[in-house]
Write a protein that holds these residues in place. Sequence first.
Motif, PDB file in Angstrom:
ATOM      1  N   PHE A  82       0.817  -1.218   0.000  1.00  0.00           N
ATOM      2  CA  PHE A  82       0.000   0.000   0.000  1.00  0.00           C
ATOM      3  C   PHE A  82       0.848   1.263   0.000  1.00  0.00           C
ATOM      4  N   GLN A  83       0.198   2.388  -0.327  1.00  0.00           N
ATOM      5  CA  GLN A  83       0.937   3.655  -0.367  1.00  0.00           C
ATOM      6  C   GLN A  83       1.292   4.158   1.030  1.00  0.00           C
ATOM      7  N   ASN A  84       0.500   3.789   2.032  1.00  0.00           N
ATOM      8  CA  ASN A  84       0.836   4.242   3.391  1.00  0.00           C
ATOM      9  C   ASN A  84       1.644   3.187   4.152  1.00  0.00           C
ATOM     10  N   TYR A  85       2.172   2.220   3.397  1.00  0.00           N
ATOM     11  CA  TYR A  85       3.070   1.167   3.915  1.00  0.00           C
ATOM     12  C   TYR A  85       2.408   0.205   4.898  1.00  0.00           C
ATOM     13  N   ALA A  86       1.438   0.675   5.693  1.00  0.00           N
ATOM     14  CA  ALA A  86       0.765  -0.199   6.667  1.00  0.00           C
ATOM     15  C   ALA A  86       1.756  -0.963   7.548  1.00  0.00           C
ATOM     16  N   LEU A  87       2.764  -0.255   8.058  1.00  0.00           N
ATOM     17  CA  LEU A  87       3.715  -0.892   8.982  1.00  0.00           C
ATOM     18  C   LEU A  87       3.205  -0.754  10.413  1.00  0.00           C
ATOM     19  N   TYR A  88       3.647  -1.647  11.279  1.00  0.00           N
ATOM     20  CA  TYR A  88       3.285  -1.563  12.688  1.00  0.00           C
ATOM     21  C   TYR A  88       4.286  -0.670  13.410  1.00  0.00           C
ATOM     22  N   PRO A  89       3.829   0.473  13.948  1.00  0.00           N
ATOM     23  CA  PRO A  89       4.773   1.461  14.500  1.00  0.00           C
ATOM     24  C   PRO A  89       5.524   0.971  15.740  1.00  0.00           C
ATOM     25  N   HIS A  90       4.873   0.091  16.505  1.00  0.00           N
ATOM     26  CA  HIS A  90       5.512  -0.354  17.746  1.00  0.00           C
ATOM     27  C   HIS A  90       6.465  -1.523  17.521  1.00  0.00           C
ATOM     28  N   LEU A  91       6.504  -2.072  16.319  1.00  0.00           N
ATOM     29  CA  LEU A  91       7.398  -3.199  16.036  1.00  0.00           C
ATOM     30  C   LEU A  91       8.651  -2.726  15.301  1.00  0.00           C
ATOM     31  N   THR A  92       9.750  -3.436  15.518  1.00  0.00           N
ATOM     32  CA  THR A  92      10.986  -3.124  14.793  1.00  0.00           C
ATOM     33  C   THR A  92      10.835  -3.524  13.325  1.00  0.00           C
ATOM     34  N   VAL A  93      11.798  -3.086  12.521  1.00  0.00           N
ATOM     35  CA  VAL A  93      11.840  -3.485  11.113  1.00  0.00           C
ATOM     36  C   VAL A  93      11.840  -5.013  11.014  1.00  0.00           C
ATOM     37  N   TYR A  94      12.673  -5.636  11.839  1.00  0.00           N
ATOM     38  CA  TYR A  94      12.751  -7.102  11.828  1.00  0.00           C
ATOM     39  C   TYR A  94      11.379  -7.733  12.073  1.00  0.00           C
ATOM     40  N   GLU A  95      10.696  -7.265  13.113  1.00  0.00           N
ATOM     41  CA  GLU A  95       9.408  -7.867  13.457  1.00  0.00           C
ATOM     42  C   GLU A  95       8.316  -7.502  12.450  1.00  0.00           C
ATOM     43  N   ASN A  96       8.433  -6.329  11.850  1.00  0.00           N
ATOM     44  CA  ASN A  96       7.489  -5.978  10.789  1.00  0.00           C
ATOM     45  C   ASN A  96       7.612  -6.946   9.613  1.00  0.00           C
ATOM     46  N   ILE A  97       8.867  -7.266   9.247  1.00  0.00           N
ATOM     47  CA  ILE A  97       9.074  -8.180   8.118  1.00  0.00           C
ATOM     48  C   ILE A  97       8.654  -9.604   8.497  1.00  0.00           C
ATOM     49  N   ALA A  98       8.944  -9.981   9.749  1.00  0.00           N
ATOM     50  CA  ALA A  98       8.633 -11.348  10.196  1.00  0.00           C
ATOM     51  C   ALA A  98       7.141 -11.562  10.437  1.00  0.00           C
ATOM     52  N   PHE A  99       6.396 -10.457  10.559  1.00  0.00           N
ATOM     53  CA  PHE A  99       5.004 -10.537  11.011  1.00  0.00           C
ATOM     54  C   PHE A  99       4.127 -11.572  10.277  1.00  0.00           C
ATOM     55  N   PRO A 100       4.116 -11.574   8.936  1.00  0.00           N
ATOM     56  CA  PRO A 100       3.251 -12.547   8.253  1.00  0.00           C
ATOM     57  C   PRO A 100       3.646 -13.989   8.572  1.00  0.00           C
ATOM     58  N   LEU A 101       4.924 -14.211   8.846  1.00  0.00           N
ATOM     59  CA  LEU A 101       5.388 -15.573   9.145  1.00  0.00           C
ATOM     60  C   LEU A 101       4.984 -15.983  10.559  1.00  0.00           C
ATOM     61  N   ARG A 102       5.044 -15.030  11.486  1.00  0.00           N
ATOM     62  CA  ARG A 102       4.627 -15.320  12.866  1.00  0.00           C
ATOM     63  C   ARG A 102       3.127 -15.621  12.909  1.00  0.00           C
ATOM     64  N   LEU A 103       2.383 -14.934  12.046  1.00  0.00           N
ATOM     65  CA  LEU A 103       0.925 -15.053  12.021  1.00  0.00           C
ATOM     66  C   LEU A 103       0.479 -16.395  11.464  1.00  0.00           C
ATOM     67  N   ALA A 104       1.203 -16.833  10.430  1.00  0.00           N
ATOM     68  CA  ALA A 104       0.787 -18.046   9.721  1.00  0.00           C
ATOM     69  C   ALA A 104       1.285 -19.278  10.453  1.00  0.00           C
ATOM     70  N   LYS A 105       0.373 -20.183  10.682  1.00  0.00           N
ATOM     71  CA  LYS A 105       0.770 -21.461  11.283  1.00  0.00           C
ATOM     72  C   LYS A 105       1.540 -22.255  10.239  1.00  0.00           C
ATOM     73  N   GLY A 106       2.518 -23.003  10.700  1.00  0.00           N
ATOM     74  CA  GLY A 106       3.249 -23.885   9.799  1.00  0.00           C
ATOM     75  C   GLY A 106       4.201 -23.174   8.873  1.00  0.00           C
ATOM     76  N   LYS A 107       4.512 -21.888   9.217  1.00  0.00           N
ATOM     77  CA  LYS A 107       5.461 -21.161   8.358  1.00  0.00           C
ATOM     78  C   LYS A 107       6.898 -21.330   8.848  1.00  0.00           C
ATOM     79  N   GLY A 108       7.085 -22.145   9.864  1.00  0.00           N
ATOM     80  CA  GLY A 108       8.456 -22.486  10.234  1.00  0.00           C
ATOM     81  C   GLY A 108       8.861 -22.115  11.637  1.00  0.00           C
ATOM     82  N   SER A 109      10.018 -22.630  12.038  1.00  0.00           N
ATOM     83  CA  SER A 109      10.592 -22.360  13.355  1.00  0.00           C
ATOM     84  C   SER A 109      11.157 -20.941  13.382  1.00  0.00           C
ATOM     85  N   ASP A 110      11.520 -20.469  14.585  1.00  0.00           N
ATOM     86  CA  ASP A 110      12.166 -19.166  14.711  1.00  0.00           C
ATOM     87  C   ASP A 110      13.395 -19.070  13.814  1.00  0.00           C
ATOM     88  N   GLN A 111      14.115 -20.186  13.749  1.00  0.00           N
ATOM     89  CA  GLN A 111      15.334 -20.219  12.942  1.00  0.00           C
ATOM     90  C   GLN A 111      15.024 -20.042  11.452  1.00  0.00           C
TER      91      GLN A 111
END
Length: 228
Positions: A82-111
């Motif tokens: 989106f044009q307004n990026y829709a980033l989470y302001p309270h999360l770091t860049v790392y956690e913003n990028i990781a967010f869809p993976l944390r949300l989805a079940k079966g997307k893998g271990s932390d590693q």
Amino acid sequence: MASITLNNIVKKYDDGFPAVNDVSLDIADGEFVILVGPSGCGKSTLLRMIVGLEDITSGELQIDGQRMNEAAPKDRNLAMVFQNYALYPHLTVYENIAFPLRLAKGKGSDQEIDAKVQQAAKLLELQEHLDRKPANLSGGQRQRVAMGRAIVREADAFLFDEPLSNLDAKLRGQMRAEIAQLQRRLGVTSVYVTHDQTEAMTLGDRVAVLKKGELQQVASPRELYEQP
Ligand code: ADP
Ligand code: ADP
């Protein structure tokens, strides 16, 4: 990656006037198509129907040859930027990028998640900014974080909704080059909505011109330039 096929797509809102009128378009696997036209011509409506945020009144949407009209957004595996990026302001860049993976079940271990985030960060040259919050980033960097989030999801296609329209002219030029380069490197099917002629003529493989809800023309930038 996936092909996207639009067959005679129509969208009528409550007023009954077609916002999108009989649009047919084949987008090949890996292709970068720009959807251009003036404000109100139906670009966002078309994009929202592809991603599943808006019902299709008539016609058929196919992804990799499968009818998708009735599929929920989460079953389409498309990533919207989106044009307004829709980033989470309270999360770091790392956690913003990781967010869809944390949300989805079966997307893998932390590693595994870490490996994907690091890979995307490298591709986007965000390695040094992973611990920062969005508020401490430039507009261009925020844009890259938004793309990082789309990349880690391994989506079948990227859908861009005027992603550069909030940036100043200089940054817009820079990001334009980055997006074009990135899309080619990833080779991921992309549909990019803009009202900006320069973006339309420099970014994609093909340009689809919408006017009052109808597809006027679909051509390569070169063919459009060479028109009388
Ligand atoms: P664009 O993205 O090219 O600016 P839109 O897809 O937003 O165009 O709008 C296309 C047409 O549909 C416009 O006439 C707009 O007013 C109308 N429209 C868009 N969204 C809605 C809605 N939720 N309800 C009714 N009409 C809408
Ligand atoms: P709910 O209303 O139950 O939160 P949605 O239909 O809005 O569900 O979204 C469900 C899933 O669809 C989200 O988790 C997300 O992965 C995906 N999704 C929703 N909107 C978009 C979008 N604009 N682009 C890509 N994926 C989306």
